[in-house]
Design an enzyme around this catalytic site. Structure first.
Site, PDB file in Angstrom:
ATOM      1  N   HIS A  37     -12.231  -6.647  -3.185  1.00 16.87           N
ATOM      2  CA  HIS A  37     -11.561  -7.072  -4.413  1.00 16.87           C
ATOM      3  C   HIS A  37     -10.142  -7.583  -4.153  1.00 16.87           C
ATOM      4  O   HIS A  37      -9.385  -7.849  -5.081  1.00 16.87           O
ATOM      5  CB  HIS A  37     -11.524  -5.868  -5.377  1.00 16.87           C
TER       6      HIS A  37
ATOM      7  N   LYS B 268      -6.806  -9.826  -3.097  1.00 19.31           N
ATOM      8  CA  LYS B 268      -6.280 -11.182  -3.284  1.00 19.31           C
ATOM      9  C   LYS B 268      -5.104 -11.325  -2.329  1.00 19.31           C
ATOM     10  O   LYS B 268      -4.021 -10.808  -2.591  1.00 19.31           O
ATOM     11  CB  LYS B 268      -5.810 -11.409  -4.722  1.00 19.31           C
TER      12      LYS B 268
ATOM     13  N   ASP C 174       1.840 -18.678   7.850  1.00 20.00           N
ATOM     14  CA  ASP C 174       2.778 -18.709   8.990  1.00 20.00           C
ATOM     15  C   ASP C 174       3.489 -17.385   9.229  1.00 20.00           C
ATOM     16  O   ASP C 174       4.625 -17.362   9.717  1.00 20.00           O
ATOM     17  CB  ASP C 174       3.815 -19.830   8.788  1.00 20.00           C
TER      18      ASP C 174
ATOM     19  N   HIS D 126      -5.323  -9.214 -17.552  1.00 25.38           N
ATOM     20  CA  HIS D 126      -5.899  -8.813 -16.266  1.00 25.38           C
ATOM     21  C   HIS D 126      -4.820  -8.320 -15.299  1.00 25.38           C
ATOM     22  O   HIS D 126      -5.124  -7.932 -14.170  1.00 25.38           O
ATOM     23  CB  HIS D 126      -6.653 -10.015 -15.673  1.00 25.38           C
TER      24      HIS D 126
ATOM     25  N   LYS E  43      -2.413  -6.117 -13.288  1.00 22.69           N
ATOM     26  CA  LYS E  43      -2.364  -4.725 -12.844  1.00 22.69           C
ATOM     27  C   LYS E  43      -0.935  -4.464 -12.381  1.00 22.69           C
ATOM     28  O   LYS E  43      -0.526  -4.903 -11.307  1.00 22.69           O
ATOM     29  CB  LYS E  43      -3.332  -4.471 -11.676  1.00 22.69           C
TER      30      LYS E  43
ATOM     31  N   ASP F 211      11.113   3.457 -14.239  1.00 23.07           N
ATOM     32  CA  ASP F 211      12.552   3.651 -14.422  1.00 23.07           C
ATOM     33  C   ASP F 211      13.364   2.390 -14.163  1.00 23.07           C
ATOM     34  O   ASP F 211      14.565   2.469 -13.844  1.00 23.07           O
ATOM     35  CB  ASP F 211      13.054   4.777 -13.514  1.00 23.07           C
TER      36      ASP F 211
END
Length: 479
Positions: A222, A224, A229, A397, A399, A404
């Site tokens: 899952h 991404k 470089d 979507h 996450k 603080d």
């Protein structure tokens, strides 16, 4: 004779059933609630419950692949372990040091300074930035996405990779075999390979019926990850696709952050771990090739990579440590909320001790089962003092978690059992007031566009609705 035959058949079924129940109860690294859920499924759904357990009951990617992951994890040279730059604990607020030590226990990475980061404005801006960096690449480009579609955005990235390969840049591209099946089965996948892009299907599914022998079919990569470089990396919740990923639910609302600095080599390590499990290619020296010395100061950051070959409790531990570390404010956004009991208690405990806790979820979810389970937790959260918002302008979507106004975590992991136990995920934990302020501002935008869920509204749900939500939540461990 007929009665005796049925007696033998019933006895055989009972023996097989109890064997499955015993396996579910004896399986290590499983919470009691998960054991109970699977036993319930097998008793309530005779025969079909056992079939479901064969396909979905155990966290298993196959012995050979698991051994390969562990071998590479132990042997791959980590940048932070070999480069003579000290870790950044001296620059971390002592109140937050334990957060990064918890993260270090997961992937072995120490927090490191000298990084810069910027949030993309939206889907198109994120794709534009990635392509610009790809067009400027001089040595290599590494890409890994769970969902990579052959839509406008997905093909724009594919064309950028082809251009890079044709001018001599080494390009390695991975896509999850289930989440990106549309692109993988299209002519564009082969066209990338023909142009010189090295393409790999992550966790391939070749035969659905035989797959349980080699590992659980819905255990997916899952992550991404984009690394360019050894100097630039991207991290967040956005897949390689247009915002109208599923038009029925409106545009997907995500964040994707562009990082520069040594944090890129930590993300590089995660990519190479996945790559070398699937490809016989030794790239252990690559993360140690630092193109430039990092800037002094900058953002302190740390990569956390979890999955079924990491300890089972790693991701929920990380989130729970953050929740317990809050003193003034917590803002959480996630599309899917099916928590562990400890996580639900940690959020409630934060609100009870006076922390301002705001929780943002989508008003409409692409998984009605998960949404039902999520809403079963609303009553206790609201009673504890958590403020809940539902975002109506598409599928939220993103996450993200901010703590603080000083610490944040973004990445691919949801607050659900799939991210905790089944999927390979990647997050970045960081400390920086300016970046966290920008992320909080984005979270505040979501809140401004959302509808507040009140305790009175939840108490007004009918008995049938509450019964359904709570019944689905009982099966949370198997979702």
């Amino acid at each position: 004779m007929t009665y005796f035959f049925y007696f033998l058949l019933s006895a055989l079924y009972l023996f097989v059933l109890m064997s499955f129940v015993a396996r579910a109860l004896l399986r290590p690294h499983r919470e009691p609630s998960a054991r109970m859920a699977w036993v319930l499924v097998m008793f309530l759904l005779p025969f079909f419950g056992m079939i479901a357990y064969v396909f979905f009951g155990e966290t298993n990617i196959g012995r050979a692949r698991a051994a390969r992951y562990r071998e590479i994890s132990s042997n791959l040279g980590r940048y932070t372990d070999t480069h003579p730059i000290p870790d950044a604990y001296d620059n971390i607020d002592p109140r937050h040091a334990a957060l990064f030590r918890s993260g270090q226990s997961i992937s072995g990475f120490r927090p490191i300074g000298g990084n810069q980061a910027e949030l993309s404005r939206d889907y198109v801006d994120a794709i534009d930035r990635m392509i610009a960096d790809m067009d400027a690449a001089t040595d290599h480009i590494h890409v890994l996405f769970y969902i990579w579609l052959n839509d406008t955005s997905g093909l724009r990235v594919a064309e950028a990779l082809k251009r890079a390969a044709q001018r001599g840049v080494t390009v390695r591209a991975m896509a999850d075999d289930l989440g990106s099946r549309q692109l993988i089965k299209s002519e564009h996948w082969q066209a990338m390979e023909d142009a010189g892009v090295r393409v790999v299907r992550a966790l391939p599914i070749d035969n659905l019926l035989l797959h349980p022998i080699r590992g659980r079919v819905d255990l997916r990569n899952h992550r991404k990850i984009v690394v360019i470089d050894n100097a630039i990396t991207y991290c967040g919740s956005q897949n390689c696709a247009d915002a109208q990923l599923k038009p029925k639910y409106g545009p997907w609302v995500d964040i994707f952050a562009r990082f520069t600095g040594p944090i890129a080599r930590q993300n590089q390590w995660l990519f190479l771990q996945d790559w070398m499990v699937h490809v016989d290619e030794d790239l252990t020296a690559l993360p140690q090739r630092a193109p430039t010395e990092p800037e002094q100061g900058g953002i302190v950051a740390q990569v956390n990579g979890t999955g079924p070959t990491v300890r089972a409790s790693a991701m929920p531990e990380m989130f729970e440590t953050l929740l317990h570390g809050a003193r003034r404010q917590l803002i959480i956004t996630t599309p899917y909320y099916v928590p562990t009991e400890a996580m639900q208690s940690a959020i409630c405990a934060a609100a009870y001790r006076g922390v301002e806790v705001r929780f943002v979820l989508p008003a409409r979810n692409d998984s009605w089962v998960v949404q039902s389970a999520s809403r079963s937790y609303y009553h206790d959260l609201l009673k504890a003092g958590v403020t809940i918002f539902e975002y109506p302008k598409g599928l939220l979507h993103t996450k993200s978690l901010t703590l603080d106004g000083e610490v944040a975590m973004i990445g691919s992991a949801n607050l659900d059992r799939r991210s905790f136990e089944l999927n390979y995920e990647n997050n970045i934990l960081l400390q920086d007031r300016d970046f966290v302020a920008a992320l909080v501002a984005r979270q505040e935008e979501y809140i401004a566009d959302s509808e507040r869920v009140t305790l009175e509204r939840v108490k007004g749900w009918g008995i049938s609705r509450r019964l359904w939500y709570n019944a689905v939540a009982m099966l949370g461990p198997v979702l």
